[in-house]
Motif scaffolding. Sequence first.
Motif, mmCIF file in Angstrom:
data_model
loop_
_atom_site.group_PDB
_atom_site.id
_atom_site.type_symbol
_atom_site.label_atom_id
_atom_site.label_comp_id
_atom_site.label_asym_id
_atom_site.label_seq_id
_atom_site.Cartn_x
_atom_site.Cartn_y
_atom_site.Cartn_z
ATOM 1 N N GLN A 51 1.185 -1.196 0.209
ATOM 2 C CA GLN A 51 -0.072 0.395 -0.325
ATOM 3 C C GLN A 51 0.924 1.013 -0.116
ATOM 4 O O GLN A 51 0.368 2.122 0.809
ATOM 5 N N THR A 52 1.803 1.014 -0.399
ATOM 6 C CA THR A 52 3.047 2.320 -1.024
ATOM 7 C C THR A 52 1.707 3.355 -2.155
ATOM 8 O O THR A 52 1.705 2.788 -2.752
ATOM 9 N N ALA A 53 2.347 4.061 -2.416
ATOM 10 C CA ALA A 53 2.214 5.137 -3.197
ATOM 11 C C ALA A 53 3.529 4.849 -4.864
ATOM 12 O O ALA A 53 4.544 4.441 -4.551
ATOM 13 N N ILE A 54 2.895 4.912 -5.451
ATOM 14 C CA ILE A 54 3.986 4.285 -7.154
ATOM 15 C C ILE A 54 3.535 6.117 -8.028
ATOM 16 O O ILE A 54 2.628 6.255 -8.457
ATOM 17 N N GLY A 55 4.142 6.032 -8.664
ATOM 18 C CA GLY A 55 4.413 7.020 -9.387
ATOM 19 C C GLY A 55 5.740 6.405 -10.568
ATOM 20 O O GLY A 55 6.438 6.664 -10.845
ATOM 21 N N ASP A 56 4.764 6.488 -11.515
ATOM 22 C CA ASP A 56 4.619 5.413 -12.883
ATOM 23 C C ASP A 56 4.723 6.654 -14.703
ATOM 24 O O ASP A 56 4.810 6.816 -14.294
ATOM 25 N N ALA A 57 6.466 6.745 -14.452
ATOM 26 C CA ALA A 57 6.424 7.655 -15.648
ATOM 27 C C ALA A 57 6.726 7.110 -16.856
ATOM 28 O O ALA A 57 6.951 7.875 -17.385
ATOM 29 N N VAL A 58 7.264 5.905 -16.969
ATOM 30 C CA VAL A 58 6.748 5.406 -17.903
ATOM 31 C C VAL A 58 5.361 5.493 -18.613
ATOM 32 O O VAL A 58 5.823 6.029 -19.309
ATOM 33 N N THR A 59 4.305 5.241 -17.727
ATOM 34 C CA THR A 59 3.318 5.242 -18.905
ATOM 35 C C THR A 59 3.034 7.195 -19.122
ATOM 36 O O THR A 59 2.493 7.411 -20.277
ATOM 37 N N LEU A 60 2.945 7.938 -18.673
ATOM 38 C CA LEU A 60 2.986 9.042 -18.204
ATOM 39 C C LEU A 60 4.157 9.744 -19.105
ATOM 40 O O LEU A 60 3.685 10.440 -20.136
#
Length: 244
Positions: A177-186
Amino acid sequence: MRFVIILTLFALLTSAAKADSGDFEDFDRRAQAGERLNVVFFGASLTWGANASNPMQTSYRALIAKRLEDAYPEAHFKFYDAAIGGTNSQLGVFRLERDVLRHEPDLVFLDFTANDGINDEDLGKLASYESLVRRILLESHAPVVQVVFPFRWDVEVASTEGMHRRDAHHRIVRAYQTAIGDAVTLCQRRVATGETTLDKLWPFDGVHPGDAGYEAFADAAWEAFREAVEKKQKCVVPPEMLYA
């Protein structure tokens, strides 16, 4: 003595979930109250900001630091750069104490997906990476934002199919239940819509972006953090590791 240490570490890594493993709502509350808070950026050269015009000002970590200061003007932040270029989570295991935990972090941004090999399925690296998430939550009780940064060719393929490590890191996010910043999809989305181009994001080489690329990385990380705060997200530690 060595056997006792091994048993102690095993007990730590297999311990049950703790309610205070990492609370984004609590971080938000403390920041708004003007408390002193330590934020650590743990990763490799994409965390440090290689090819940024000024890594102290235009890297993703510098941009996140500025956004935190703007969002919480009363807070007293200390930001720690725990990046070593060319390294992965396996070395991260050995420097976690020195470079992260000793700073008593209140929030941690965790890199390494790219350097671990976004298309790889190596279980040793997965265990190393997951152990970093697990130990940060257990030992510092700091919420974690996992960041998934791409190289140029990861965006150029316009798909995440076959990115096994990215998928595994998303599974870790769901379990802890951490956060994830997915710059791949962005980045893939912004290139597909014409909002930007690969050459603007990576003007120098295919590994390290320029300022525009680091701004996109910061956007992904910041969106993940803000979403976790808005959802009042609390991190947990599962009884067993996914990739032990």
